[in-house]
Write an enzyme that holds these catalytic residues in place. Structure first.
Site, PDB file in Angstrom:
ATOM      1  N   TYR A  10       0.826  -1.212   0.000  1.00  0.00           N
ATOM      2  CA  TYR A  10       0.000   0.000   0.000  1.00  0.00           C
ATOM      3  C   TYR A  10       0.856   1.257   0.000  1.00  0.00           C
ATOM      4  O   TYR A  10       2.074   1.202   0.202  1.00  0.00           O
ATOM      5  CB  TYR A  10      -0.938   0.003   1.223  1.00  0.00           C
ATOM      6  CG  TYR A  10      -0.276   0.378   2.538  1.00  0.00           C
ATOM      7  CD1 TYR A  10       0.622  -0.479   3.178  1.00  0.00           C
ATOM      8  CD2 TYR A  10      -0.534   1.615   3.127  1.00  0.00           C
ATOM      9  CE1 TYR A  10       1.222  -0.121   4.375  1.00  0.00           C
ATOM     10  CE2 TYR A  10       0.068   1.979   4.324  1.00  0.00           C
ATOM     11  CZ  TYR A  10       0.944   1.109   4.941  1.00  0.00           C
ATOM     12  OH  TYR A  10       1.561   1.476   6.113  1.00  0.00           O
ATOM     13  N   LYS A  38       6.482  -1.831   1.949  1.00  0.00           N
ATOM     14  CA  LYS A  38       5.320  -1.207   2.575  1.00  0.00           C
ATOM     15  C   LYS A  38       4.132  -2.155   2.402  1.00  0.00           C
ATOM     16  O   LYS A  38       3.288  -1.977   1.524  1.00  0.00           O
ATOM     17  CB  LYS A  38       5.041   0.174   1.964  1.00  0.00           C
ATOM     18  CG  LYS A  38       4.139   1.020   2.848  1.00  0.00           C
ATOM     19  CD  LYS A  38       4.253   2.492   2.484  1.00  0.00           C
ATOM     20  CE  LYS A  38       3.283   3.379   3.223  1.00  0.00           C
ATOM     21  NZ  LYS A  38       3.427   3.382   4.675  1.00  0.00           N
ATOM     22  N   LEU A  58      11.316   1.285   6.706  1.00  0.00           N
ATOM     23  CA  LEU A  58      10.711   1.824   5.493  1.00  0.00           C
ATOM     24  C   LEU A  58      11.435   3.118   5.140  1.00  0.00           C
ATOM     25  O   LEU A  58      11.582   3.990   6.008  1.00  0.00           O
ATOM     26  CB  LEU A  58       9.223   2.117   5.723  1.00  0.00           C
ATOM     27  CG  LEU A  58       8.512   2.606   4.471  1.00  0.00           C
ATOM     28  CD1 LEU A  58       8.245   1.439   3.522  1.00  0.00           C
ATOM     29  CD2 LEU A  58       7.217   3.315   4.802  1.00  0.00           C
TER      30      LEU A  58
HETATM   31  N1  PDD Z   1       3.194   5.296   7.288  1.00  0.00           N
HETATM   32  N2  PDD Z   1       7.883   4.021   8.708  1.00  0.00           N
HETATM   33  C1  PDD Z   1       6.738   3.292   8.717  1.00  0.00           C
HETATM   34  C2  PDD Z   1       6.740   1.954   9.371  1.00  0.00           C
HETATM   35  C3  PDD Z   1       5.570   3.795   8.097  1.00  0.00           C
HETATM   36  O1  PDD Z   1       4.451   3.066   8.084  1.00  0.00           O
HETATM   37  C4  PDD Z   1       5.616   5.073   7.498  1.00  0.00           C
HETATM   38  C5  PDD Z   1       4.418   5.675   6.814  1.00  0.00           C
HETATM   39  C6  PDD Z   1       6.828   5.794   7.522  1.00  0.00           C
HETATM   40  C7  PDD Z   1       6.960   7.142   6.856  1.00  0.00           C
HETATM   41  O2  PDD Z   1       6.930   7.001   5.456  1.00  0.00           O
HETATM   42  P1  PDD Z   1       6.423   8.175   4.507  1.00  0.00           P
HETATM   43  O3  PDD Z   1       7.219   9.359   4.829  1.00  0.00           O
HETATM   44  O4  PDD Z   1       6.650   7.650   3.144  1.00  0.00           O
HETATM   45  O5  PDD Z   1       4.945   8.388   4.807  1.00  0.00           O
HETATM   46  C8  PDD Z   1       7.937   5.233   8.132  1.00  0.00           C
HETATM   47  C9  PDD Z   1       1.986   5.708   6.578  1.00  0.00           C
HETATM   48  C10 PDD Z   1       1.798   7.191   6.560  1.00  0.00           C
HETATM   49  C11 PDD Z   1       0.794   4.949   7.104  1.00  0.00           C
HETATM   50  O6  PDD Z   1       0.939   3.737   7.272  1.00  0.00           O
HETATM   51  O7  PDD Z   1      -0.268   5.533   7.313  1.00  0.00           O
END
Ligand code: PDD
Length: 292
Positions: free
Chosen positions: A34, A148, A204
């Protein structure tokens, strides 16, 4: 009031519609990947970067995207227009599809592509004057956190632990190293140098993380991607965490340790400003391109 819109396999739908069978790989095995994209002034910020990561995640779990990347981006933008969205989010999920419940991949199933648009999230946030807190938790996730995927149970449990104990986020610790929070990446600042754990397979590689590193370096700041431990956290001058939905958030407490002077610091404020400018710049460029 939040307004929403859904999409499944070629059709825009209401979120309340019953559209998937009970035997669905995403539901039964978390066999899916996702992305969450934030929309500012009708523009999906860093959409190509998110779709590139979606591709990378899909390839990593041997999943084919049912439609090309360009088409996914087109649908994402179409939903934004249909909802007349100013600020909000687009959630994109690809699952391995509907099939009888067997662990091995189904032979003839078709991947499901799901999208959810939601308005209501504020636009660009101002600087936060009260720092947030982190509780450390053992990292009980698998070794492929760069993907992800929707296998988020350890993340969900960690976040719930944080909330139940009065903390804002949970910080995963693995083999003595700090990794990332349940849904955000982490940065430390010591003597003006910004440090963040390296984007190997164990975290991630956040799109916000990458953007923060880019704007910081462009502004002449030193950013090191290095292994970090709680010893580094305890002596740091500043800590901040990042994600698509929360942007850049200052942290002034980790477990019982107060960070710096207990207030959001100057580096956080600068990074917040640089990141905000990057958002404004990209959105302006996209809008200009559209009106040409
Ligand atoms: N989460 N680390 C993890 C485990 C995450 O799930 C996320 C993002 C990030 C930050 O990634 P980014 O900057 O690309 O949003 C780091 C999203 C926002 C979510 O699961 O809702």
């Amino acid at each position: 009031m939040t307004r929403s819109l859904g999409y499944l396999n070629g059709r825009f739908i209401q979120l309340s519609e019953n559209v998937l069978p009970l035997e669905e790989r995403g539901l039964q095995f978390s066999d899916s990947v996702y992305e969450v994209v934030k929309v500012y002034n009708g523009v999906p910020f860093t959409l190509p970067e998110h779709i590139e990561r979606l591709n990378h995640s899909a390839t990593s779990i041997l999943l084919d995207l049912p439609i090309p990347s360009e088409k996914i981006m087109e649908i994402a933008k179409d939903g934004i227009s249909q909802l007349n969205m100013d600020h909000g989010t687009v959630y994109i999920q690809i699952t391995r599809g509907n099939a009888d419940r067997n662990h091995e991949f189904p032979e003839n199933s078709q991947e499901n592509i799901i999208m959810i648009w939601k308005t209501g999230l504020a636009g660009l946030s101002g600087t936060i004057s009260e720092g947030k807190s982190l509780i450390t938790v053992p990292d009980e996730r698998w070794s492929n956190c760069f993907i992800k995927s929707t296998c988020l149970l350890p993340n969900v449990i960690a976040k719930e632990k944080a909330v139940r104990n009065g903390f804002y986020e949970a910080l995963f610790i693995r083999s003595g190293e700090i990794k990332e929070c349940s849904s955000m990446n982490i940065f430390l600042v010591k003597d003006g140098i910004i440090k963040t754990p390296p984007a190997d397979q164990s975290i991630l590689n956040g799109i916000t993380r990458q953007k923060v590193i880019e704007v910081a370096k462009r502004a002449g700041l030193v950013v090191l991607e290095v292994k970090l431990s709680m010893d580094d956290v305890e002596v740091s001058d500043e800590v901040f965490i990042t994600s698509t939905t929360k942007e850049v958030v200052p942290v002034t407490k980790v477990d019982q340790f107060s960070i710096g002077d207990g207030k959001p610091g100057e580096t956080y404020k600068l990074i917040h400003q640089l990141f905000s400018e990057a958002i404004e710049e990209e959105c302006r460029a996209v809008i200009e391109l559209q009106s040409d």
